[in-house]
Scaffold this active site. Structure first.
Site, mmCIF file in Angstrom:
data_model
loop_
_atom_site.group_PDB
_atom_site.id
_atom_site.type_symbol
_atom_site.label_atom_id
_atom_site.label_comp_id
_atom_site.label_asym_id
_atom_site.label_seq_id
_atom_site.Cartn_x
_atom_site.Cartn_y
_atom_site.Cartn_z
ATOM 1 N N GLU A 1 0.798 -1.129 0.226
ATOM 2 C CA GLU A 1 0.042 -0.130 -0.071
ATOM 3 C C GLU A 1 0.844 1.433 0.162
ATOM 4 O OE1 GLU A 1 -3.712 -1.715 2.736
ATOM 5 O OE2 GLU A 1 -1.760 -1.252 3.720
ATOM 6 N N ASP B 1 -7.773 -4.761 8.751
ATOM 7 C CA ASP B 1 -7.122 -3.629 8.152
ATOM 8 C C ASP B 1 -7.132 -3.825 6.705
ATOM 9 O OD1 ASP B 1 -5.050 -5.219 8.199
ATOM 10 O OD2 ASP B 1 -3.657 -3.769 9.097
#
Ligand code: NAD
Length: 352
Positions: A66, A237
């Site tokens: 990410e 998450d």
């Protein structure tokens, strides 16, 4: 007034893993966690100033990579981070990261840093800072479920920022619990190793879940959670990766970082898009209420947001001035004539 030599701007301070560890020992881990919590809280207070976007995620069968960018208009920052729950089986970290700050005026980077350790520190500092606003008053005991890389940082942040003096550990892998108990010994907390999540939660006013699994896991079921507790849910998450049974969410008041990202990645991906949540920056700035009564279950559905990394990098940059724990990297090309990039390359030819 001192003039900045343009060639100084071409050298970028780099904080290695070794330097980050030196910085932690120089400052002390608990003072550093407290300082980070303050920096993060300050940036939550000026939340509206920041550019905000859900992080850019590249998913694969085993994990995710990410990018997390943000800017306050003067400074730009981003973090590269991965999440690979199966890595530990091969002796690798689940989460590794590095990050950068840049000057918005010139676009030049002003800091490059390791962020594997810094992410553990900032995640713990964020959790504890949020709990300061939401946990029941006088909380002294935390259940710590999932005793991997993040767990000692979480435990010490809750001690430093919230005054927690007992942590009750549980992990499906007893070796992880033994490791965390060993590491936390001598840090001024009572540490209790438990044989189940249920046992870890006995007498705890705060429950932290910090497990890693690439699936809809059920670390806590509804019947395990009594009224009046604060849940700090760290491990859920990613899309398809959660820790709490949906019924717990329906009984809780839910607090989040940035809703567009949390709806994709957090526990609330299990709920309807319209299910109400409260943004933490609003609680901190006084625009929204946090805990309102003793029986309420408050849930921090943490996924980790770019502004927290920005705050952590800002803190490291501020502390470098008096410690010098960095090296200067030659990572920006810097010809004397800015338009003569080619000439600079040509003059560097062997024998030129
Ligand atoms: P880790 O792999 O080092 O530790 C995870 C631990 O969870 C392991 O010891 C594992 O045995 C344990 N575990 C797995 N399933 C369990 C279960 N059902 N019950 C109890 N324990 C269980 O990972 P880590 O670096 O400590 O990270 C933990 C989680 O936190 C990851 O999912 C990571 O993505 C997430 N994380 C979130 C943030 C955030 O800001 N919210 C930041 C960093 C990491």
């Amino acid at each position: 007034m001192t003039q900045t030599n343009p060639s100084d701007l071409a050298l970028v301070p780099f904080v290695s893993v070794d330097h980050m560890m030196k910085l932690i020992h120089h400052i002390g881990i608990e003072p550093m966690l407290k300082d980070l919590a303050r920096y993060i809280e300050d940036d939550f207070r000026r939340w509206e100033l920041f550019d905000k976007t859900p992080r850019v995620a590249s998913h694969s069968a085993e994990g995710v990579i990410e990018l997390m960018p943000t800017s306050d208009g003067e400074v730009y920052g981003f973090k590269y981070v991965n999440g690979h729950p199966k890595n530990t089986k091969d002796g690798l970290q689940t989460v590794t990261a590095f990050g950068l700050l840049a000057d918005v005026n010139t676009g030049y980077p002003v800091l490059l840093s390791e962020m594997t350790i810094l992410t553990a520190l900032r995640t713990a500092a964020t959790s504890a800072m949020v709990a300061k606003h939401l946990a029941p008053r006088g909380a002294t005991t935390m259940a710590m479920i999932g005793n991997g890389a993040q767990s000692e940082f979480q435990s010490l942040a809750f001690k430093a920022v919230c005054g927690i003096d007992q942590v009750r550990l549980y992990d499906t892998d007893p070796a992880a619990t033994a490791k965390a108990a060993r590491n936390l010994a001598g840090h001024g907390m009572s540490v209790v190793s438990c044989g189940s999540a249920q046992e870890a939660m006995e007498g705890a006013q705060i429950i932290t879940t910090c497990t890693a699994d690439k699936q809809y896991a059920t670390i806590l079921t509804d019947n395990m959670v009594g009224s009046g507790v604060h849940i700090n849910a760290i491990g859920g998450d990613c899309p398809g990766k959660t820790e709490l049974h949906r019924d717990i969410l329906l009984r809780s008041d839910i607090f989040v970082e940035f809703p567009p990202q949390t709806r994709i990645e957090g526990e609330i991906q299990q709920l309807d898009e319209t299910h109400p949540v409260t943004e933490m920056w609003q609680v901190i700035s006084g625009a929204a209420k946090g805990r309102t009564d003793d029986r309420q279950i408050t849930l921090f559905d943490s996924v980790g947001f770019a502004i927290e990394d920005f705050s952590a990098l800002r803190y490291v940059r501020d502390r470098l001035a008096d410690t010098g724990f960095c090296i200067q990297l030659d990572m920006l090309a810097d010809p004397d004539d800015p338009r003569d990039l080619f000439g600079m390359v040509q003059r560097a030819a062997p024998g030129a």
